[in-house]
Design a protein around this motif. Structure first.
Motif, PDB file in Angstrom:
ATOM      1  N   PHE A   1       0.824  -1.197   0.000  1.00 20.69           N
ATOM      2  CA  PHE A   1       0.000   0.000   0.000  1.00 20.69           C
ATOM      3  C   PHE A   1       0.863   1.254   0.000  1.00 20.69           C
ATOM      4  CE2 PHE A   1      -2.675  -3.186   2.120  1.00 20.69           C
ATOM      5  CZ  PHE A   1      -3.754  -3.149   1.251  1.00 20.69           C
ATOM      6  N   GLU A   2       0.369   2.285  -0.650  1.00 26.08           N
ATOM      7  CA  GLU A   2       1.070   3.558  -0.660  1.00 26.08           C
ATOM      8  C   GLU A   2       0.235   4.570   0.099  1.00 26.08           C
ATOM      9  OE1 GLU A   2       2.672   4.917  -4.322  1.00 26.08           O
ATOM     10  OE2 GLU A   2       2.867   2.886  -5.092  1.00 26.08           O
TER      11      GLU A   2
ATOM     12  N   LYS B   1      -2.787  17.947  -2.001  1.00 25.19           N
ATOM     13  CA  LYS B   1      -3.526  17.278  -3.078  1.00 25.19           C
ATOM     14  C   LYS B   1      -4.977  17.766  -3.131  1.00 25.19           C
ATOM     15  CE  LYS B   1      -5.033  12.654  -4.478  1.00 25.19           C
ATOM     16  NZ  LYS B   1      -5.005  11.232  -4.123  1.00 25.19           N
ATOM     17  N   TRP B   2      -5.608  17.926  -1.963  1.00 26.66           N
ATOM     18  CA  TRP B   2      -7.024  18.295  -1.892  1.00 26.66           C
ATOM     19  C   TRP B   2      -7.248  19.795  -1.745  1.00 26.66           C
ATOM     20  CZ3 TRP B   2      -8.049  14.007   2.247  1.00 26.66           C
ATOM     21  CH2 TRP B   2      -8.072  12.764   1.614  1.00 26.66           C
TER      22      TRP B   2
ATOM     23  N   ILE C   1     -12.281   9.534   6.493  1.00 29.80           N
ATOM     24  CA  ILE C   1     -11.473   9.078   5.358  1.00 29.80           C
ATOM     25  C   ILE C   1     -11.244   7.585   5.552  1.00 29.80           C
ATOM     26  CG2 ILE C   1      -9.315   9.329   4.102  1.00 29.80           C
ATOM     27  CD1 ILE C   1      -9.086  12.155   5.323  1.00 29.80           C
ATOM     28  N   ASP C   2     -11.604   6.800   4.545  1.00 31.88           N
ATOM     29  CA  ASP C   2     -11.459   5.343   4.634  1.00 31.88           C
ATOM     30  C   ASP C   2      -9.995   4.926   4.589  1.00 31.88           C
ATOM     31  OD1 ASP C   2     -14.193   4.907   4.749  1.00 31.88           O
ATOM     32  OD2 ASP C   2     -14.385   4.770   2.569  1.00 31.88           O
TER      33      ASP C   2
ATOM     34  N   LEU D   1      -1.561   8.460   8.290  1.00 30.83           N
ATOM     35  CA  LEU D   1      -1.226   7.942   6.971  1.00 30.83           C
ATOM     36  C   LEU D   1      -2.522   7.703   6.213  1.00 30.83           C
ATOM     37  CD1 LEU D   1       1.582   5.423   7.944  1.00 30.83           C
ATOM     38  CD2 LEU D   1       1.838   7.759   7.079  1.00 30.83           C
ATOM     39  N   ILE D   2      -2.650   8.355   5.067  1.00 30.64           N
ATOM     40  CA  ILE D   2      -3.871   8.303   4.260  1.00 30.64           C
ATOM     41  C   ILE D   2      -3.564   7.546   2.976  1.00 30.64           C
ATOM     42  CG2 ILE D   2      -5.571   9.735   3.054  1.00 30.64           C
ATOM     43  CD1 ILE D   2      -3.936  11.755   5.392  1.00 30.64           C
ATOM     44  N   PRO D   3      -4.392   6.553   2.612  1.00 34.43           N
ATOM     45  CA  PRO D   3      -4.140   5.832   1.356  1.00 34.43           C
ATOM     46  C   PRO D   3      -4.094   6.799   0.169  1.00 34.43           C
ATOM     47  CG  PRO D   3      -5.840   4.736   2.633  1.00 34.43           C
ATOM     48  CD  PRO D   3      -5.561   6.034   3.313  1.00 34.43           C
ATOM     49  N   LYS D   4      -3.191   6.537  -0.764  1.00 30.53           N
ATOM     50  CA  LYS D   4      -3.016   7.424  -1.923  1.00 30.53           C
ATOM     51  C   LYS D   4      -4.286   7.566  -2.749  1.00 30.53           C
ATOM     52  CE  LYS D   4       1.475   8.306  -3.669  1.00 30.53           C
ATOM     53  NZ  LYS D   4       2.661   7.890  -4.309  1.00 30.53           N
ATOM     54  N   ASP D   5      -5.095   6.518  -2.806  1.00 29.05           N
ATOM     55  CA  ASP D   5      -6.304   6.562  -3.629  1.00 29.05           C
ATOM     56  C   ASP D   5      -7.545   7.003  -2.854  1.00 29.05           C
ATOM     57  OD1 ASP D   5      -6.481   4.319  -2.066  1.00 29.05           O
ATOM     58  OD2 ASP D   5      -7.114   2.981  -3.680  1.00 29.05           O
ATOM     59  N   ALA D   6      -7.376   7.502  -1.642  1.00 27.91           N
ATOM     60  CA  ALA D   6      -8.518   7.946  -0.829  1.00 27.91           C
ATOM     61  C   ALA D   6      -9.172   9.172  -1.458  1.00 27.91           C
ATOM     62  CB  ALA D   6      -8.065   8.270   0.591  1.00 27.91           C
ATOM     63  N   GLU D   7     -10.493   9.220  -1.370  1.00 26.36           N
ATOM     64  CA  GLU D   7     -11.266  10.341  -1.888  1.00 26.36           C
ATOM     65  C   GLU D   7     -11.393  11.424  -0.824  1.00 26.36           C
ATOM     66  OE1 GLU D   7     -12.762  10.638  -4.989  1.00 26.36           O
ATOM     67  OE2 GLU D   7     -11.717   8.805  -5.560  1.00 26.36           O
TER      68      GLU D   7
END
Length: 62
Positions: free
Chosen positions: A2-3, A13-14, A30-31, A41-47
Motif C-alpha cells: 500500500f502507498e 492534493k485536496w 477518510i477510509d 497515513l492516508i491511502p493514496k487513492d482515498a477520496e
C-alpha cells in the motif's frame, strides 16, 4: 504494498489545510487511515470527503 500520503501531502492534493485533514482523520471520515506514532497515513487513492460545513455539502449528505 500500500502507498500512503501524510496529512500535509493530502492537504496539498485536496487544496485544504493540513489541520483540516488531521481533523477528518480523527473523525474517521477518510477510509483506510492509519495513525502511527501521531502521524496520520492516508491511502493514496482515498477520496476527499464531502465538506458538511457548507450548504452544498449538507445538501449532498441528506
Amino acid at each position: 504494498m500500500f502507498e500512503y500520503l501524510t496529512a500535509q501531502e493530502a492537504a496539498n492534493k485536496w487544496n485544504i489545510s493540513a489541520r483540516r485533514v488531521q481533523r477528518l482523520c480523527k473523525e474517521e471520515r477518510i477510509d483506510g487511515v492509519i495513525n502511527v506514532n501521531r502521524v496520520w497515513l492516508i491511502p493514496k487513492d482515498a477520496e476527499k470527503p464531502v465538506d458538511g460545513r457548507t450548504k452544498q455539502g449538507k445538501e449532498l449528505t441528506t
